[in-house]
Design a protein around this motif. Structure first.
Motif, PDB file in Angstrom:
ATOM      1  N   SER A 137       0.816  -1.151   0.000  1.00  0.00           N
ATOM      2  CA  SER A 137       0.000   0.000   0.000  1.00  0.00           C
ATOM      3  C   SER A 137       0.861   1.215   0.000  1.00  0.00           C
ATOM      4  O   SER A 137       2.017   1.181   0.210  1.00  0.00           O
TER       5      SER A 137
ATOM      6  N   LYS B 295      -7.077  -1.956   5.677  1.00  0.00           N
ATOM      7  CA  LYS B 295      -5.754  -1.617   6.204  1.00  0.00           C
ATOM      8  C   LYS B 295      -5.736  -1.762   7.724  1.00  0.00           C
ATOM      9  O   LYS B 295      -4.760  -2.260   8.296  1.00  0.00           O
ATOM     10  N   GLN B 296      -6.804  -1.339   8.383  1.00  0.00           N
ATOM     11  CA  GLN B 296      -6.867  -1.482   9.844  1.00  0.00           C
ATOM     12  C   GLN B 296      -6.888  -2.949  10.250  1.00  0.00           C
ATOM     13  O   GLN B 296      -6.267  -3.337  11.245  1.00  0.00           O
TER      14      GLN B 296
ATOM     15  N   LEU C 229      -3.257  -4.114   9.961  1.00  0.00           N
ATOM     16  CA  LEU C 229      -2.440  -3.565  11.036  1.00  0.00           C
ATOM     17  C   LEU C 229      -2.770  -4.221  12.369  1.00  0.00           C
ATOM     18  O   LEU C 229      -1.876  -4.516  13.176  1.00  0.00           O
TER      19      LEU C 229
ATOM     20  N   SER D 193       5.445   5.992   8.985  1.00  0.00           N
ATOM     21  CA  SER D 193       4.744   4.821   9.517  1.00  0.00           C
ATOM     22  C   SER D 193       3.491   4.543   8.706  1.00  0.00           C
ATOM     23  O   SER D 193       2.782   5.480   8.305  1.00  0.00           O
ATOM     24  N   PRO D 194       3.176   3.280   8.459  1.00  0.00           N
ATOM     25  CA  PRO D 194       1.952   2.947   7.726  1.00  0.00           C
ATOM     26  C   PRO D 194       0.716   3.302   8.531  1.00  0.00           C
ATOM     27  O   PRO D 194       0.689   3.151   9.758  1.00  0.00           O
ATOM     28  N   SER D 195      -0.292   3.798   7.855  1.00  0.00           N
ATOM     29  CA  SER D 195      -1.561   4.117   8.506  1.00  0.00           C
ATOM     30  C   SER D 195      -2.685   3.899   7.507  1.00  0.00           C
ATOM     31  O   SER D 195      -2.447   3.649   6.320  1.00  0.00           O
ATOM     32  N   VAL D 196      -3.913   4.020   7.974  1.00  0.00           N
ATOM     33  CA  VAL D 196      -5.068   3.853   7.087  1.00  0.00           C
ATOM     34  C   VAL D 196      -5.171   5.009   6.107  1.00  0.00           C
ATOM     35  O   VAL D 196      -5.933   4.942   5.140  1.00  0.00           O
TER      36      VAL D 196
ATOM     37  N   CYS E  97      -7.063  -4.486  -1.053  1.00  0.00           N
ATOM     38  CA  CYS E  97      -6.536  -3.254  -0.467  1.00  0.00           C
ATOM     39  C   CYS E  97      -5.469  -2.585  -1.321  1.00  0.00           C
ATOM     40  O   CYS E  97      -5.422  -1.358  -1.433  1.00  0.00           O
TER      41      CYS E  97
ATOM     42  N   CYS F 195       3.323   0.169   3.050  1.00  0.00           N
ATOM     43  CA  CYS F 195       3.123  -1.243   3.347  1.00  0.00           C
ATOM     44  C   CYS F 195       2.788  -1.451   4.818  1.00  0.00           C
ATOM     45  O   CYS F 195       3.564  -1.041   5.696  1.00  0.00           O
ATOM     46  N   PRO F 196       1.659  -2.096   5.138  1.00  0.00           N
ATOM     47  CA  PRO F 196       1.331  -2.334   6.548  1.00  0.00           C
ATOM     48  C   PRO F 196       2.354  -3.226   7.241  1.00  0.00           C
ATOM     49  O   PRO F 196       2.522  -3.157   8.456  1.00  0.00           O
TER      50      PRO F 196
END
Length: 490
Positions: free
Chosen positions: A4, A133-134, A137, A429-432, A119, A437-438
């Protein structure tokens, strides 16, 4: 893996007097794209293709065609950003849209993913993106304590096989062993169930590899002549029904093994079916597919670096494990600064996912090191990551070399913002809300774990490196067992 990016990047809605038109050429309709594709695959290869366009037009922001081109791509014409300064515009969700652009100028049939746009193909502006995404994670967070034991069990067995093969034949094929081991490891680490211990059996990696090929074939070459490969791989989509049975078997494993993760998805508002298809894709395409590419690359770089690096890694790793009472713990791993630098350097030199894409959401100005360029709303931006992460203006004269301690110390840590393998800066940092990339932190963790397993067991080893369909191929050609320290009993 890199499925992502939020971060900084050039671009604005105002047009300055200094902004220039992007140089380059798409050539004649149809003919230009086909000719460029032949250069990309057969006559020049990826690196030379982009380097030659930079030289031809005197710019690291250029207009070019990218594969697969006609007749498979929606439009092969892109604005390529090919340096460390311009590349991060692709991570800025205020400036680019990522809808249906995971594989670039073409999109595989959703028949390969249960009828869903999973996703990786969703833009953060789409409500389903945040839900999926959540879920991913949350899954990674819930399973963090299972990663180390699952890795050590699976890859310890892999190195047992390496020892046996080297002793018997003088050589051990790491890629073949890694394909089977990584698939089991991902299943056990994420869901607590090794695929090989279920009805899927040992056929999972082959089914997964076939399914991956059906999605990526427009971007790969099998080493055959253009007369065979062009019509077979790069002109028409391979029919999804030919892998329907393989996908059904994979889905059966995930629907049973991933029930708790599916529960998380359902709680976030996804149907159980959509949650399962997304978990299958993230685990198989992103995680497993990523480890198929990354681990051989990491091993090849470390093996080729020689005994002095091996001695330093062995001393650091064994010292940290000894301080932890002989256990490989997350706290011990955090103390392995050289190991972390080695992993980041391997990801910088040979990122598992080399292409990133985005449609300009508005008129933009994109700055390279040397100029500012105008890009119009709706144009597709494309980045070839190795050009950006081997930018000599950032990494100096050794930009193309494997420098194990590049990221050590205060000065080294400043360079992490230019490591882009995860579809974002390593300092982000990965986030929604972004497409980073998560599994970004997971990948760096397991890269260190591979080094831990190697240097608890071996004082040194030698490898021979080649190429295969998705990247590097590696064989162990000798191993020298550890004679002291926490790994000497192995």
């Amino acid at each position: 893996m890199a499925s992502s990016g939020g971060g900084q990047g050039g671009g604005s809605t105002t047009t300055s007097a200094a902004a220039k038109a992007v140089p380059g050429s798409y050539g004649l309709p149809l003919v230009g794209a086909v000719r460029d594709r032949l250069d990309f695959y057969y006559f020049q290869g990826q690196d030379k293709y982009f380097e030659s366009r930079i030289q031809r037009y005197g710019s690291t922001v250029v207009r070019i065609n990218v594969p697969p081109g006609p007749f498979m791509a929606r439009d092969p014409r892109v604005v390529a950003v090919l340096d460390a300064k311009s590349f991060p515009v692709l991570f800025d969700m205020d400036k680019v849209e990522k809808k249906d652009l995971f594989t670039g100028t073409y999109m595989p049939s959703t028949a390969l993913t249960g009828g869903y746009r999973v996703c990786s193909y969703l833009d953060p502006s789409e409500p389903t993106h945040a839900k999926v995404k959540q879920m991913l994670l949350s899954l990674l967070l819930s399973r963090k304590d299972h990663v180390v034991p699952a890795f050590r069990s699976n890859f310890g067995a892999l190195l047992d096989a390496v020892d046996a093969d080297v002793a018997k034949t003088g050589k051990a094929d790491f890629n073949t062993l890694n394909d089977a081991t990584a698939f089991d490891f991902v299943g056990e680490a994420y869901f607590g169930v090794r695929p090989s211990a279920t009805d899927l059996g040992t056929g999972g990696p082959n089914k997964a590899a076939k399914w991956l090929l059906w999605q990526l074939h427009p971007l790969v070459t099998l080493g055959l002549t253009p007369f065979i490969e062009e019509p077979l791989l790069h002109t028409f989509h391979l029919p999804p029904f030919l892998v329907k049975g393989d996908y059904k078997s994979l889905f059966a494993y995930f629907s049973a093994a991933a029930k708790q993760a599916i529960d998380i998805g359902e709680g976030l508002g996804l149907s159980r079916d959509e949650a399962c298809h997304n978990l299958l894709f993230a685990s198989t395409f992103n995680s497993y597919g990523g480890l198929k590419v990354f681990f051989p690359s990491l091993l090849g770089s470390v093996g080729g670096a020689g005994q002095k690096l091996h001695e330093r890694l062995a001393a650091e790793i064994r010292g940290a494990v000894a301080e932890a009472g002989g256990e490989v713990t997350l706290a011990a791993l955090e103390k392995m600064e050289l190991a972390k630098s080695v992993v980041w350097e391997a990801l910088r030199l040979d990122p598992p996912v080399k292409f990133q894409y985005g449609h300009a959401k508005k008129d933009l100005e994109i700055a390279s090191h040397d100029a500012v360029f105008q890009v119009r709303k709706g144009e597709m931006l494309f980045g070839y990551q190795p050009c950006a992460t081997k930018d000599a203006r950032v990494f100096g004269a050794t930009a193309g070399d494997f420098v194990p301690d590049r990221f050590l110390g205060n000065e080294g840590s400043k360079l992490l913002q230019y490591v882009y393998w995860s579809n974002g800066r390593e300092t982000d940092s990965p986030s929604v809300h972004n497409k980073q990339c998560p599994g970004k932190n997971f990948v760096v963790l397991v890269g260190r774990l591979l080094l831990v397993e190697l240097f608890l067991r071996y004082d040194t080893f030698t490898t021979e490196v080649g190429t295969e369909l998705l990247g590097t191929s590696v064989n162990f050609t000798s191993v020298t067992k550890a004679t002291s320290g926490p790994g000497s009993e192995l």
